[in-house]
Design an enzyme around this catalytic site. Structure first.
Site, PDB file in Angstrom:
ATOM      1  N   CYS A 114      -2.659   1.574  -6.787  1.00  0.00           N
ATOM      2  CA  CYS A 114      -2.527   2.762  -5.937  1.00  0.00           C
ATOM      3  C   CYS A 114      -3.876   3.320  -5.479  1.00  0.00           C
ATOM      4  O   CYS A 114      -3.913   4.188  -4.601  1.00  0.00           O
ATOM      5  CB  CYS A 114      -1.735   3.837  -6.664  1.00  0.00           C
ATOM      6  N   HIS A 251      -3.299  10.105  -3.684  1.00  0.00           N
ATOM      7  CA  HIS A 251      -2.223   9.118  -3.705  1.00  0.00           C
ATOM      8  C   HIS A 251      -0.905   9.853  -3.906  1.00  0.00           C
ATOM      9  O   HIS A 251      -0.760  10.649  -4.835  1.00  0.00           O
ATOM     10  CB  HIS A 251      -2.466   8.112  -4.827  1.00  0.00           C
ATOM     11  N   ASN A 281       6.718   6.647  -2.950  1.00  0.00           N
ATOM     12  CA  ASN A 281       5.453   6.162  -3.479  1.00  0.00           C
ATOM     13  C   ASN A 281       5.196   4.776  -2.893  1.00  0.00           C
ATOM     14  O   ASN A 281       5.871   3.810  -3.250  1.00  0.00           O
ATOM     15  CB  ASN A 281       5.525   6.105  -5.013  1.00  0.00           C
TER      16      ASN A 281
END
Length: 328
Positions: A114, A251, A281
């Site tokens: 990520c 993120h 996500n």
């Protein structure tokens, strides 16, 4: 070494298919209210059966090219941040290079989960500021839904697919990279992983059959502890106060996690850019997707100061303090 690079163009792409919380209610024991309360996510995008990470990345670069006044023909290096490549090899970067016919461009994938997009930008800045290159294409793309376990109610509600692309090029007169902070804690690798050939990690048996496995509580605690400290270091290194920071772009793992981070740092929610509510996500792609949404809403203006902060499996993180270098 002082930076001579700036981020000069941006693009993004998400697949057409939408998976809503109501759709998930029919697949696993969950409901819309439970998901929104715990994650802030309402929808996520799902790649088609024959749509892979390289396809998303190519679309993101095409979107970038539509708003970029220069040419991509002189791109010297393509960096693709992904944990879900089409194949173990060839790389996604080579697929992108072939599609656009960038014959003089090197191509390589990187895996920082990520944090991949911020790592990619950091590497591009270093390569340009050292004089090795003048123009680097940084792409982040993920098809996480292809490795999501839709029987696991704790993880299947989170993940979506998408891609973002950014151009970093030399501009000594108006550089945009002001500070960076990197770090990792490999001892936390067991808290979020996707098992491949390895059967164990530090004595912990890895399960999941190739799907994502996550201990959300432990990752949450690490992020809420780590990210605020990193933001403080970035601002100090860049000589900025918190009040001089225009935008925080973390993120988009979980909006409740981001709420905890902003509360701890004192960054107002209205100065935080996210993409999770309708994209989920998307790992490395979440930050460029957030930036794309903010541009569409007219929030970003040239000269704005931004903190981009990627964090995730590894455990690893990378934060950047940038001066926005793109005209709307």
């Amino acid at each position: 070494m002082s930076s001579i690079a700036r981020l000069s163009a941006l693009g993004a792409y998400v697949p057409e298919r939408i998976l809503t919380n109501t759709d998930l209610e029919k697949m696993v024991d969950t409901n819309d209210e439970w998901i929104v309360q715990r994650t802030g996510i309402r929808e996520r995008r799902i790649s088609a059966e024959e749509e892979f990470t390289s396809h998303l990345c190519i679309r993101a670069v095409e979107d970038l090219a539509r708003s970029y006044e220069g040419t991509l023909e002189d791109v010297e290096l393509i960096l693709v941040a992904t944990t879900t490549p089409d194949y173990p090899f060839p790389s996604v970067a080579c697929r992108v290079q072939d599609h656009f016919g960038l014959k003089q461009a090197g191509a390589v994938d990187l895996n920082a989960t990520c944090a991949g997009f911020t790592y990619g930008l950091h590497l591009a800045n270093g390569l340009i500021s050292s004089g090795l290159h003048r123009k680097v294409l940084v792409i982040a793309g993920e098809t996480l839904t292809k490795v999501t376990d839709y029987t696991d109610r704790s993880t299947c509600i989170l993940f979506g697919d998408g891609a973002g692309a950014a151009l970093v090029e030399a501009d000594p007169a108006d550089p945009g990279f002001l500070a960076a902070t990197l770090g990792s804690d490999g001892s936390g690798g067991r808290h979020v992983y996707r098992a491949g050939m390895a059967a164990a990690l530090d004595g912990t048996v890895l399960e999941g059959n190739g799907k994502i496995v996550q201990n959300g509580r432990e990752v949450y605690k690490w992020a809420v502890r780590t990210v605020p400290d990193g933001i403080s270091r970035l601002l100090q290194a860049g000589g900025l106060s918190l009040h001089e920071l225009d935008w925080f772009v973390p993120h988009s793992a979980n909006l409740k996690m981001i709420d905890s981070i902003t509360e701890k740092t004192g960054i107002p929610a209205e100065r935080t850019l996210t993409s999770a509510e309708y994209y989920g996500n998307t790992s490395a792609a979440s930050i460029p997707l957030s930036l794309k949404l903010a541009r569409q809403e007219g929030k970003l203006k040239r000269g704005d100061h931004l903190v981009l902060f990627g964090f995730g499996a590894g455990l690893t993180y990378a934060g950047l303090l940038l001066k926005w270098g793109i005209d709307n």
